[in-house]
Each structure stands twice: as structure tokens, then as C-alpha cells.
Design a protein around this motif. Structure first.
Motif, PDB file in Angstrom:
ATOM      1  N   THR A 174       0.822  -1.208   0.000  1.00  0.00           N
ATOM      2  CA  THR A 174       0.000   0.000   0.000  1.00  0.00           C
ATOM      3  C   THR A 174       0.854   1.254   0.000  1.00  0.00           C
ATOM      4  OG1 THR A 174      -0.121  -0.158   2.424  1.00  0.00           O
ATOM      5  CG2 THR A 174      -1.931  -1.114   1.161  1.00  0.00           C
ATOM      6  N   ASN A 175       2.046   1.176  -0.580  1.00  0.00           N
ATOM      7  CA  ASN A 175       2.925   2.343  -0.659  1.00  0.00           C
ATOM      8  C   ASN A 175       2.488   3.199  -1.847  1.00  0.00           C
ATOM      9  OD1 ASN A 175       5.090   4.174  -0.857  1.00  0.00           O
ATOM     10  ND2 ASN A 175       6.476   2.691   0.055  1.00  0.00           N
ATOM     11  N   THR A 176       1.508   4.065  -1.624  1.00  0.00           N
ATOM     12  CA  THR A 176       0.887   4.808  -2.713  1.00  0.00           C
ATOM     13  C   THR A 176       1.872   5.738  -3.398  1.00  0.00           C
ATOM     14  OG1 THR A 176      -1.172   4.749  -1.448  1.00  0.00           O
ATOM     15  CG2 THR A 176      -1.082   6.248  -3.319  1.00  0.00           C
ATOM     16  N   ASN A 226       4.563   3.849  -5.373  1.00  0.00           N
ATOM     17  CA  ASN A 226       4.021   3.339  -6.636  1.00  0.00           C
ATOM     18  C   ASN A 226       3.856   4.453  -7.661  1.00  0.00           C
ATOM     19  OD1 ASN A 226       3.898   0.835  -5.445  1.00  0.00           O
ATOM     20  ND2 ASN A 226       1.750   1.014  -4.879  1.00  0.00           N
ATOM     21  N   ALA A 227       3.540   5.673  -7.204  1.00  0.00           N
ATOM     22  CA  ALA A 227       3.412   6.792  -8.131  1.00  0.00           C
ATOM     23  C   ALA A 227       4.778   7.234  -8.659  1.00  0.00           C
ATOM     24  CB  ALA A 227       2.707   7.964  -7.441  1.00  0.00           C
ATOM     25  N   ALA A 274       0.529  11.119   0.882  1.00  0.00           N
ATOM     26  CA  ALA A 274      -0.519  10.680  -0.041  1.00  0.00           C
ATOM     27  C   ALA A 274      -1.877  11.266   0.301  1.00  0.00           C
ATOM     28  CB  ALA A 274      -0.589   9.159  -0.083  1.00  0.00           C
ATOM     29  N   GLU A 284      -8.070   9.116   4.628  1.00  0.00           N
ATOM     30  CA  GLU A 284      -9.308   8.412   4.285  1.00  0.00           C
ATOM     31  C   GLU A 284     -10.146   8.216   5.541  1.00  0.00           C
ATOM     32  OE1 GLU A 284      -8.822   5.279   0.831  1.00  0.00           O
ATOM     33  OE2 GLU A 284      -7.151   5.078   2.239  1.00  0.00           O
ATOM     34  N   THR A 316      -6.610  14.028  -1.026  1.00  0.00           N
ATOM     35  CA  THR A 316      -5.522  13.604  -1.902  1.00  0.00           C
ATOM     36  C   THR A 316      -4.619  14.794  -2.190  1.00  0.00           C
ATOM     37  OG1 THR A 316      -6.909  14.008  -3.858  1.00  0.00           O
ATOM     38  CG2 THR A 316      -6.821  11.759  -3.009  1.00  0.00           C
ATOM     39  N   VAL A 369       0.091  12.131  -5.623  1.00  0.00           N
ATOM     40  CA  VAL A 369      -0.537  10.927  -6.177  1.00  0.00           C
ATOM     41  C   VAL A 369      -1.661  11.234  -7.149  1.00  0.00           C
ATOM     42  CG1 VAL A 369       0.041   9.512  -4.174  1.00  0.00           C
ATOM     43  CG2 VAL A 369      -2.098  10.788  -4.179  1.00  0.00           C
ATOM     44  N   ASP A 370      -2.021  12.503  -7.276  1.00  0.00           N
ATOM     45  CA  ASP A 370      -3.130  12.884  -8.153  1.00  0.00           C
ATOM     46  C   ASP A 370      -2.750  14.159  -8.891  1.00  0.00           C
ATOM     47  OD1 ASP A 370      -5.470  13.450  -9.448  1.00  0.00           O
ATOM     48  OD2 ASP A 370      -6.751  13.346  -7.672  1.00  0.00           O
ATOM     49  N   ASP A 403      -2.029   8.041   5.125  1.00  0.00           N
ATOM     50  CA  ASP A 403      -1.041   7.277   4.342  1.00  0.00           C
ATOM     51  C   ASP A 403      -1.127   5.789   4.660  1.00  0.00           C
ATOM     52  OD1 ASP A 403      -0.185   9.427   2.962  1.00  0.00           O
ATOM     53  OD2 ASP A 403       1.846   9.478   3.780  1.00  0.00           O
ATOM     54  N   ASN A 404      -2.359   5.277   4.735  1.00  0.00           N
ATOM     55  CA  ASN A 404      -2.650   3.857   4.954  1.00  0.00           C
ATOM     56  C   ASN A 404      -2.254   3.368   6.345  1.00  0.00           C
ATOM     57  OD1 ASN A 404      -3.703   3.320   2.288  1.00  0.00           O
ATOM     58  ND2 ASN A 404      -1.597   3.494   1.554  1.00  0.00           N
TER      59      ASN A 404
END
Length: 467
Positions: free
Chosen positions: A184-186, A189-190, A240, A243, A365, A369-370, A439-440
Motif C-alpha cells: 500500500t505504498n501509494t 508506486n506513483a 498521499a 481516508e 488527496t 498521487v493525483d 497514508d494507509n
């Protein structure tokens, strides 16, 4: 007794014969045709089983061939990366300089406890071949990475910014290397566009550190607000987003359905879509300001690139006569030109807007990441509000759509640079605690003050992957 050349047999005395028993006896007698039919059916069954075994053997051989092919491709790919890393390691060091040093804070439990093995197999060899001195610290419990970084010259965002010299550390000392070892390393990954090729993703992240390709990215500062029962603690920093709501709660329970293996994400939505302990009503008061590119009203002057006397713990008197390395743009490769915001004025800056929030999902966000979080070149935070209510079927369909990587449905979007969130908290101890993900990582839901820190830290990245 002879009668016209014919003989007649009479039943044996004491045995009763009937027409029914005679028919049953005739039916039980196997004819050669029946035996041949049974043998034919048996041969067909044996042939089908033989074909099945052959098909299974073919699939096994195909799987082995594919696995060996992927293994060979991985070895060839790593060989190419190693050859490039060696070139960096063979470069002579300038007189008096020391080899590069990095500290890796590694969570061995990440990615189903595969993170350590993947690091040692795909990242560490490249760093060693490049002549980099690597210190590995394995975390043993949650939060240890933050406490370690507060004492070490290493870069994990929250610990780094909590340091007494955090402003200077982020601006010139410590660029951050993110290795996307977790599932879940957002941000990782980006930065490196993670795909099914784990070797390429891991190697690219290590080579980004070796090549020293760095870029500034935004940081989000999160502070707990003071209430009647709680005092504010140390701030938390993330890259990130945040949520809160039904989808966050459902994703947090996916590992309970481990027996579904790769389908546990789908199972989580099926079995939790009707549960009452999910956060179906995220109610809060939102106090926010609109984005500002920076002006005299909102921008805090950048701290001077010199430590104060109080921060110079352990300094010697004679060190003041030595030249300070890395203080000029010429010697600092991560230097960012500072802008004089005292001459920039924005009348709309600082005007507060209030909104009552009632939704099944509240998320935040960033531009990290966006790409949609960049307005005319300036970063901002994007608040995403879901619908107020949702049916079971729509909830499951939306969840499955997100699992497949499709864009989530958002009913309302708000752009901001700084805001306060005052959620409706449980009135008594019997009500279930509510949680949010930063961040998860899970944190207890509390009133928070969130601020965007644009271009706050430098991270290593692959130039082809622009966030």
C-alpha cells in the motif's frame, strides 16, 4: 417314460418354482454382450483419466517453463542494472570526500513479510555495487521508525520534520529515497509506476538513489486540535492523503478474509456492505480556506540555512572558522530558489469558509498521487466527498470498481490549502471508536488541523515517471 419320442422333466419335490423367480434368475445371468459393454465403459473411463493426467502434466510443464523464463528475464534485468551500478562505484572520489551513506529503515512485516527478502535481492546489491555505505535498521513495532529518525540523520517524513533542525534537514540535508516494498505504498508506486514486474520496480527505486535524481514534493502537516478531553500532541506528516468512511473501514478488514486468497478484497465488500459498525455516516464541521500560491499573508518565511546556537549541540569553537559546506546553491544540489513573498498580495487569502459534512466517505488527496491537485502550476489539497447514502448493491459495485483500479465516484470536490475538521465523535464509551487512515496507517478519529506544505521535501524518483 417315453411318449412319442419326447421326454418331460418334472420339478424336484420340496422346491417351489414360480414364474417370478425364473425371470429374476434370467436377468442376473450376464451375457457376452453385457460383459463387452462394461469393458467398453471401463476403457472409456480409463482413457478420460489418462487424458486428464496428460493435460495436468502439460499445464505443470508450461507453468515450470514460464517460471523459468521469468526467472531468466529477472536475472538478465538485474544483470543490466548491476552493470550500470558498478560504473557509479568505480568512479574515483574527490580528495577528502567520503563515500555516500544512506540509512534504510525497513519494516520486515510489510508486503506479507516479503519486504526484507525483496530488498536484499533487488535493492541492496545495487547500492553496494555503487559504492554506497548502507545501514539497515529493522523496525520491530509501530511508530519505531518515527522515533528512530528523530535521533538519526535519516529521512522518514514525520520523524525528519519533528527534528529540531527539521526545516534545514528537509531543505538541504536529507533527500528521501522511497522503496515501494509494501503493498500500500501509494507514493512509492506513483514515483516508480509499480506494475507486475517486481524486479524492475525495486531496481528502479534503488537506481533513483544511485543516480541522485531528486525532485521536491508536497507534504501534508496534520495536527490534533485541543479539546476538553485531549491535548494536542506532536504533528503527523503524510504524503498521499487521508481516508475516513465506509470504504476505508471495509478495506481495513480485508485480511480477515484471508481464506479467499486473492479474492479477499471482493469478499470484504460482500460481507461488510450491510454491517452497522461501518462508518456509514461521516458527519463533521469543515472550516477551510481556498488555495493560495503564496503571499505575504499566508507564507511563513523560510528558516535561515544556519542552525541557531541552541541547535548547535556539541559544536566546537574552532568550527566557526571553517567553511560551511552545502550552504550555497553551487554546493547544494537540492537547493530550491526562495521567493520573496512579502511583495505578493492576495485579498482572498485567509478568508474562511464553513461547511457541514454528511457523507459515507471523506478523503484527501495531494498532487503527489493525483495530477488533478495542481491548479495553474500550484499545488493544493483536494477534499473528496462521497454521497450521503448508498445502497448495498451500489456499495459493492463501487468497491469492486476501485479494486480494479478505476476512478472512484465523488459527489463533491473541494480545493483547499488549509482546513480544520471537527468530526462528530461518540458521546459515550459504549459507542464504537472511529478511525481514519493517514497514508494507509490507522489513527483514532479526532479534530484535526491540516496544512499543505508545498515542495517541502526532496525525494528520489525515476524521471520518466512524473507525478
Amino acid at each position: 417314460m417315453a411318449n412319442g419320442g419326447l421326454s418331460r422333466e418334472f420339478p424336484t419335490p420340496g422346491i417351489v418354482y414360480s414364474e417370478r423367480s425364473a425371470l429374476d434368475h434370467a436377468a442376473t445371468r450376464a451375457t457376452p454382450i453385457d460383459e463387452a459393454g462394461k469393458m467398453y465403459q471401463l476403457n472409456l473411463k480409463l482413457q478420460a483419466e489418462t487424458n486428464l493426467i496428460c493435460d495436468l502434466s502439460t499445464h505443470v510443464e508450461a507453468f515450470r517453463a514460464k517460471r523459468n523464463s521469468l526467472k531468466n528475464k529477472a536475472q538478465e534485468l538485474m544483470r543490466d542494472y548491476c552493470e550500470e551500478a558498478v560504473k557509479y562505484g568505480e568512479q574515483p572520489l574527490p580528495l577528502g570526500s567520503k563515500p555516500r551513506q544512506i540509512t534504510v529503515v525497513l519494516n520486515p512485516a510489510a508486503n506479507k513479510r516479503k519486504a526484507k527478502a525483496e530488498f536484499e535481492k533487488f535493492c541492496a546489491p545495487l547500492l553496494y555495487l555503487a559504492g554506497i555505505s548502507v545501514t539497515i535498521i529493522q523496525t520491530e513495532h509501530e511508530g519505531q521508525a518515527r522515533s528512530l529518525v528523530e535521533e538519526l540523520d535519516q529521512a522518514v517524513v514525520t520523524g525528519l520534520l519533528r527534528r529540531p533542525d527539521g526545516e534545514i534537514a528537509t531543505s538541504r540535508k536529507f533527500p528521501i529515497g522511497i522503496l515501494p516494498l509494501g503493498r500500500t505504498n501509494t507514493v512509492g508506486n506513483a514515483l516508480f509506476a509499480r506494475d507486475t514486474n517486481t524486479v524492475r520496480t525495486m531496481a528502479d527505486s534503488a537506481m533513483a538513489i544511485i543516480r541522485e535524481f531528486a525532485k521536491p514534493i508536497d507534504v501534508v502537516k496534520i495536527e490534533a486540535l485541543e479539546t476538553e478531553t485531549d491535548l494536542p500532541g506532536k504533528p503527523i506528516y503524510c504524503l498521499a492523503g487521508i481516508e475516513w468512511g465506509a470504504y476505508r473501514d471495509t478495506n481495513a478488514r480485508k485480511d480477515k478474509y484471508w481464506y479467499f486468497d486473492g479474492l479477499r478484497w471482493y469478499a470484504a465488500y460482500l460481507f461488510n456492505g450491510l454491517k452497522s459498525d461501518i462508518s456509514w455516516r461521516c458527519e463533521a464541521d469543515l472550516d477551510f480556506s481556498l488555495p493560495c500560491a503564496g503571499c505575504s499573508s499566508c507564507h511563513t518565511a523560510v528558516e535561515q540555512d544556519v542552525l541557531s546556537d541552541k541547535q548547535k549541540v556539541g559544536a566546537r569553537w574552532w568550527q566557526s572558522y571553517l567553511p560551511r559546506l552545502g550552504q550555497s546553491p553551487a554546493t547544494n544540489k537540492y537547493h530550491v530558489e526562495q521567493i520573496d513573498y512579502s511583495q505578493i498580495h492576495n485579498k482572498a487569502c485567509g478568508i474562511r469558509h464553513r461547511k457541514e459534512v454528511s457523507t459515507i466517505e471523506f478523503s484527501l488527496t495531494t498532487a503527489n498521487v493525483d495530477k488533478n491537485c495542481v491548479r495553474e502550476g500550484d499545488s493544493h489539497l483536494q477534499l473528496n466527498l462521497g454521497p450521503k447514502e448508498i445502497s448495498y448493491m451500489d456499495f459493492v459495485a463501487e468497491g469492486w470498481k476501485r479494486i480494479r483500479g478505476q476512478e472512484p465516484f465523488v459527489e463533491e470536490k473541494l480545493k483547499t490549502r488549509e482546513f480544520e475538521l471537527w468530526p462528530a465523535l461518540p458521546n459515550n464509551s459504549k459507542e464504537q471508536e472511529k478511525w481514519i487512515s493517514i497514508d494507509n496507517e490507522d489513527y483514532e478519529l479526532k479534530p484535526i488541523h491540516v496544512t499543505l506544505l508545498p515542495k517541502k521535501i526532496h525525494v528520489f524518483y525515476k524521471p520518466e515517471n512524473v507525478i
